[in-house]
Design a protein around this motif. Sequence first.
Motif, PDB file in Angstrom:
ATOM      1  N   ASP A   1     -15.342  50.922 -50.107  1.00  0.00           N
ATOM      2  CA  ASP A   1     -16.218  51.829 -50.952  1.00  0.00           C
ATOM      3  C   ASP A   1     -17.468  51.456 -51.185  1.00  0.00           C
ATOM      4  OD1 ASP A   1     -13.688  53.246 -50.462  1.00  0.00           O
ATOM      5  OD2 ASP A   1     -13.041  52.687 -52.554  1.00  0.00           O
ATOM      6  N   LEU A   2     -17.580  50.427 -51.748  1.00  0.00           N
ATOM      7  CA  LEU A   2     -19.040  50.054 -52.323  1.00  0.00           C
ATOM      8  C   LEU A   2     -19.821  49.684 -51.095  1.00  0.00           C
ATOM      9  CD1 LEU A   2     -18.134  47.416 -55.280  1.00  0.00           C
ATOM     10  CD2 LEU A   2     -19.598  49.598 -55.286  1.00  0.00           C
ATOM     11  N   ALA A   3     -19.542  49.220 -49.894  1.00  0.00           N
ATOM     12  CA  ALA A   3     -20.417  49.146 -48.922  1.00  0.00           C
ATOM     13  C   ALA A   3     -20.881  50.574 -48.443  1.00  0.00           C
ATOM     14  CB  ALA A   3     -19.817  48.359 -47.976  1.00  0.00           C
ATOM     15  N   ALA A   4     -19.789  51.642 -48.550  1.00  0.00           N
ATOM     16  CA  ALA A   4     -20.159  52.965 -47.958  1.00  0.00           C
ATOM     17  C   ALA A   4     -21.264  53.509 -48.910  1.00  0.00           C
ATOM     18  CB  ALA A   4     -19.053  53.635 -47.955  1.00  0.00           C
ATOM     19  N   ALA A   5     -21.182  53.195 -50.223  1.00  0.00           N
ATOM     20  CA  ALA A   5     -22.041  53.689 -51.179  1.00  0.00           C
ATOM     21  C   ALA A   5     -23.441  53.283 -50.940  1.00  0.00           C
ATOM     22  CB  ALA A   5     -21.740  53.375 -52.752  1.00  0.00           C
ATOM     23  N   PHE A   6     -23.505  51.690 -50.554  1.00  0.00           N
ATOM     24  CA  PHE A   6     -24.894  51.336 -50.601  1.00  0.00           C
ATOM     25  C   PHE A   6     -25.660  51.795 -49.290  1.00  0.00           C
ATOM     26  CE2 PHE A   6     -23.040  47.490 -52.651  1.00  0.00           C
ATOM     27  CZ  PHE A   6     -23.403  47.663 -53.919  1.00  0.00           C
ATOM     28  N   VAL A   7     -24.856  52.238 -48.265  1.00  0.00           N
ATOM     29  CA  VAL A   7     -25.384  52.696 -46.836  1.00  0.00           C
ATOM     30  C   VAL A   7     -25.394  54.131 -47.236  1.00  0.00           C
ATOM     31  CG1 VAL A   7     -24.706  53.110 -44.455  1.00  0.00           C
ATOM     32  CG2 VAL A   7     -24.177  50.970 -45.682  1.00  0.00           C
ATOM     33  N   LEU A   8     -24.805  54.971 -48.007  1.00  0.00           N
ATOM     34  CA  LEU A   8     -24.871  56.376 -48.177  1.00  0.00           C
ATOM     35  C   LEU A   8     -26.441  56.527 -48.882  1.00  0.00           C
ATOM     36  CD1 LEU A   8     -23.482  58.959 -48.095  1.00  0.00           C
ATOM     37  CD2 LEU A   8     -23.145  58.578 -50.287  1.00  0.00           C
ATOM     38  N   GLY A   9     -26.743  55.618 -49.887  1.00  0.00           N
ATOM     39  CA  GLY A   9     -27.900  55.870 -50.301  1.00  0.00           C
ATOM     40  C   GLY A   9     -28.991  55.319 -49.379  1.00  0.00           C
ATOM     41  N   LYS A  10     -28.791  54.361 -48.803  1.00  0.00           N
ATOM     42  CA  LYS A  10     -29.885  53.976 -47.875  1.00  0.00           C
ATOM     43  C   LYS A  10     -30.363  55.089 -46.608  1.00  0.00           C
ATOM     44  CE  LYS A  10     -31.227  50.510 -44.242  1.00  0.00           C
ATOM     45  NZ  LYS A  10     -30.954  49.410 -43.526  1.00  0.00           N
ATOM     46  N   ILE A  11     -29.183  55.499 -46.058  1.00  0.00           N
ATOM     47  CA  ILE A  11     -29.400  56.550 -45.101  1.00  0.00           C
ATOM     48  C   ILE A  11     -29.903  57.754 -45.933  1.00  0.00           C
ATOM     49  CG2 ILE A  11     -28.574  58.127 -43.504  1.00  0.00           C
ATOM     50  CD1 ILE A  11     -26.328  55.974 -42.875  1.00  0.00           C
TER      51      ILE A  11
ATOM     52  N   TYR B   1     -15.322  56.213 -42.709  1.00  0.00           N
ATOM     53  CA  TYR B   1     -15.100  54.715 -42.078  1.00  0.00           C
ATOM     54  C   TYR B   1     -14.223  54.157 -42.702  1.00  0.00           C
ATOM     55  CZ  TYR B   1     -18.761  56.120 -38.699  1.00  0.00           C
ATOM     56  OH  TYR B   1     -19.632  56.628 -37.921  1.00  0.00           O
ATOM     57  N   ALA B   2     -13.195  53.366 -41.966  1.00  0.00           N
ATOM     58  CA  ALA B   2     -12.129  52.846 -42.627  1.00  0.00           C
ATOM     59  C   ALA B   2     -12.178  51.508 -42.990  1.00  0.00           C
ATOM     60  CB  ALA B   2     -10.947  52.910 -41.640  1.00  0.00           C
ATOM     61  N   SER B   3     -13.262  50.636 -42.412  1.00  0.00           N
ATOM     62  CA  SER B   3     -13.540  49.318 -42.829  1.00  0.00           C
ATOM     63  C   SER B   3     -14.988  49.092 -43.146  1.00  0.00           C
ATOM     64  CB  SER B   3     -12.980  48.410 -41.769  1.00  0.00           C
ATOM     65  OG  SER B   3     -13.915  48.628 -40.484  1.00  0.00           O
ATOM     66  N   VAL B   4     -15.253  47.807 -43.713  1.00  0.00           N
ATOM     67  CA  VAL B   4     -16.533  47.340 -43.956  1.00  0.00           C
ATOM     68  C   VAL B   4     -17.293  47.002 -42.859  1.00  0.00           C
ATOM     69  CG1 VAL B   4     -17.891  45.664 -45.057  1.00  0.00           C
ATOM     70  CG2 VAL B   4     -15.954  46.426 -46.191  1.00  0.00           C
TER      71      VAL B   4
ATOM     72  N   PRO C   1     -25.290  37.524 -58.006  1.00  0.00           N
ATOM     73  CA  PRO C   1     -26.005  38.208 -56.932  1.00  0.00           C
ATOM     74  C   PRO C   1     -25.645  37.827 -55.713  1.00  0.00           C
ATOM     75  CG  PRO C   1     -27.125  36.705 -58.038  1.00  0.00           C
ATOM     76  CD  PRO C   1     -26.120  36.780 -58.905  1.00  0.00           C
ATOM     77  N   TYR C   2     -24.790  36.432 -55.524  1.00  0.00           N
ATOM     78  CA  TYR C   2     -24.476  35.920 -54.030  1.00  0.00           C
ATOM     79  C   TYR C   2     -23.180  36.342 -53.401  1.00  0.00           C
ATOM     80  CZ  TYR C   2     -28.528  33.110 -54.930  1.00  0.00           C
ATOM     81  OH  TYR C   2     -30.023  32.527 -55.142  1.00  0.00           O
ATOM     82  N   VAL C   3     -22.431  37.143 -54.367  1.00  0.00           N
ATOM     83  CA  VAL C   3     -21.083  37.712 -53.717  1.00  0.00           C
ATOM     84  C   VAL C   3     -21.410  39.099 -53.636  1.00  0.00           C
ATOM     85  CG1 VAL C   3     -18.772  38.055 -54.055  1.00  0.00           C
ATOM     86  CG2 VAL C   3     -19.867  35.785 -54.976  1.00  0.00           C
ATOM     87  N   GLY C   4     -21.529  39.595 -52.381  1.00  0.00           N
ATOM     88  CA  GLY C   4     -21.592  41.061 -51.892  1.00  0.00           C
ATOM     89  C   GLY C   4     -20.521  41.862 -51.571  1.00  0.00           C
ATOM     90  N   PHE C   5     -21.009  43.081 -50.963  1.00  0.00           N
ATOM     91  CA  PHE C   5     -19.650  43.843 -50.217  1.00  0.00           C
ATOM     92  C   PHE C   5     -20.138  44.266 -48.976  1.00  0.00           C
ATOM     93  CE2 PHE C   5     -19.599  44.056 -54.801  1.00  0.00           C
ATOM     94  CZ  PHE C   5     -18.127  43.999 -55.059  1.00  0.00           C
ATOM     95  N   LEU C   6     -21.416  44.569 -48.670  1.00  0.00           N
ATOM     96  CA  LEU C   6     -21.904  45.038 -47.393  1.00  0.00           C
ATOM     97  C   LEU C   6     -22.271  43.932 -46.661  1.00  0.00           C
ATOM     98  CD1 LEU C   6     -22.970  47.227 -45.387  1.00  0.00           C
ATOM     99  CD2 LEU C   6     -24.860  47.411 -46.746  1.00  0.00           C
ATOM    100  N   HIS C   7     -23.128  42.891 -47.005  1.00  0.00           N
ATOM    101  CA  HIS C   7     -23.678  41.744 -46.439  1.00  0.00           C
ATOM    102  C   HIS C   7     -22.695  40.478 -46.645  1.00  0.00           C
ATOM    103  CE1 HIS C   7     -27.429  44.037 -47.068  1.00  0.00           C
ATOM    104  NE2 HIS C   7     -27.966  43.174 -45.904  1.00  0.00           N
ATOM    105  N   VAL C   8     -22.391  40.073 -45.437  1.00  0.00           N
ATOM    106  CA  VAL C   8     -21.547  38.754 -45.111  1.00  0.00           C
ATOM    107  C   VAL C   8     -22.024  37.602 -46.236  1.00  0.00           C
ATOM    108  CG1 VAL C   8     -20.353  37.282 -43.799  1.00  0.00           C
ATOM    109  CG2 VAL C   8     -20.861  39.664 -43.034  1.00  0.00           C
ATOM    110  N   ASP C   9     -20.971  36.982 -46.837  1.00  0.00           N
ATOM    111  CA  ASP C   9     -21.250  36.010 -47.721  1.00  0.00           C
ATOM    112  C   ASP C   9     -21.844  34.637 -47.104  1.00  0.00           C
ATOM    113  OD1 ASP C   9     -20.852  37.420 -50.130  1.00  0.00           O
ATOM    114  OD2 ASP C   9     -18.792  36.664 -50.200  1.00  0.00           O
ATOM    115  N   ARG C  10     -22.862  34.095 -47.097  1.00  0.00           N
ATOM    116  CA  ARG C  10     -23.307  32.836 -46.467  1.00  0.00           C
ATOM    117  C   ARG C  10     -24.090  32.041 -47.762  1.00  0.00           C
ATOM    118  NH1 ARG C  10     -26.610  35.136 -41.301  1.00  0.00           N
ATOM    119  NH2 ARG C  10     -24.899  36.348 -40.148  1.00  0.00           N
TER     120      ARG C  10
END
Length: 343
Positions: free
Chosen positions: A106-116, A156-159, A228-237
């Motif tokens: 849900d959060l990843a979709a919100a970030f991408v929604l704003g970007k697009i 979409y069903a998954s991140v 700031p290092y624990v995200g939802f859309l970007h994979v943690d590294r």
Amino acid sequence: MRTMLNTLFVTSEDAYLSLENDNVVIQNEEKILAKVPLRSIEQIISFSYKGASPALMGKCARSGVGMSFYSPRGRFYCSVLGENNRNVLLRREQFRKADSPEDGRDLAAAFVLGKIFNCRWVLERTKRDHALRVNVQRLTAQSALLKTELDRVEDYASVDEVRGVEGKAAKDYFYSFDDLILRDKDSFFFERRSRRPPMDKMNALLSFAYALLTGDCTAALQGVGLDPYVGFLHVDRPGRPSLALDVMEELRPVVADRFALTLVNTGAVKSGHFEERENGGVFLTDAGRKVVLAAWQKRKNEQITHPFLDEKIPWGLVPYVQSLLLARYIRGDTDAYPPFMWK
């Protein structure tokens, strides 16, 4: 509403920062270049190799003054985090949502929604303002593709599926990015996104603006108590500020991209503000960085009406407001996170 003070940019590679009473002292060897009252600034951004004294970093942490360190070429190194930013309960809830497939999606979709949405707005704004100077047909076609992706992103069903649509949208957006460059096309052009190192002047300018925006988002997230290092859309590294990159995605088109395009299209940044290295990478010169940083600070002070809050704020506070809205959602104070959708 928080008041935005000034940001102190330190661009000299050999500068060292220290504390004297309540002043930031900037010096090169034994020569004092400047003294700045700490109470007059909200953030210090240093592009120096020599860094800062522990006393100054401690004072900034206690006073809530953000402090970030970059390489002279704009690569983000680290930032100072004080004890008052360590909201363990909020962060525990952030970690729970990050581990939840549904909340993460849900959060990843919100970030991408704003970007697009914002990518499409940039194209549509260019069509409206410069119809006689751009390829309207191509911009219209790419805008239509973004509209299709915008209408489907929340289905979409998954991140991973959300990441897939984000990648396609970015490709469709950048396909017509060269059409947005209206001046000095021999020097400033865009064929594809290149990083580490950027291979042309436009990519060098974009990378520098993205680094500044990443630093602002990192500081804003820390300021509201999020990690700031624990995200939802970007994979943690390790070492990657994934949540800062998440928040930056929705702001990237309207903050960084439009900023870079304005500098080029108004002639504020010129070909001579860049240098090419032996590896083929292109970077801003010292003079070029000063021009960009002065324009960045001016841009951050320009007023806008926030599309969700319907309040007037400076552009520079947008990362802070979005971080605050995100923290409220993670705490459970709101039902959803409202992405920044510029109109």
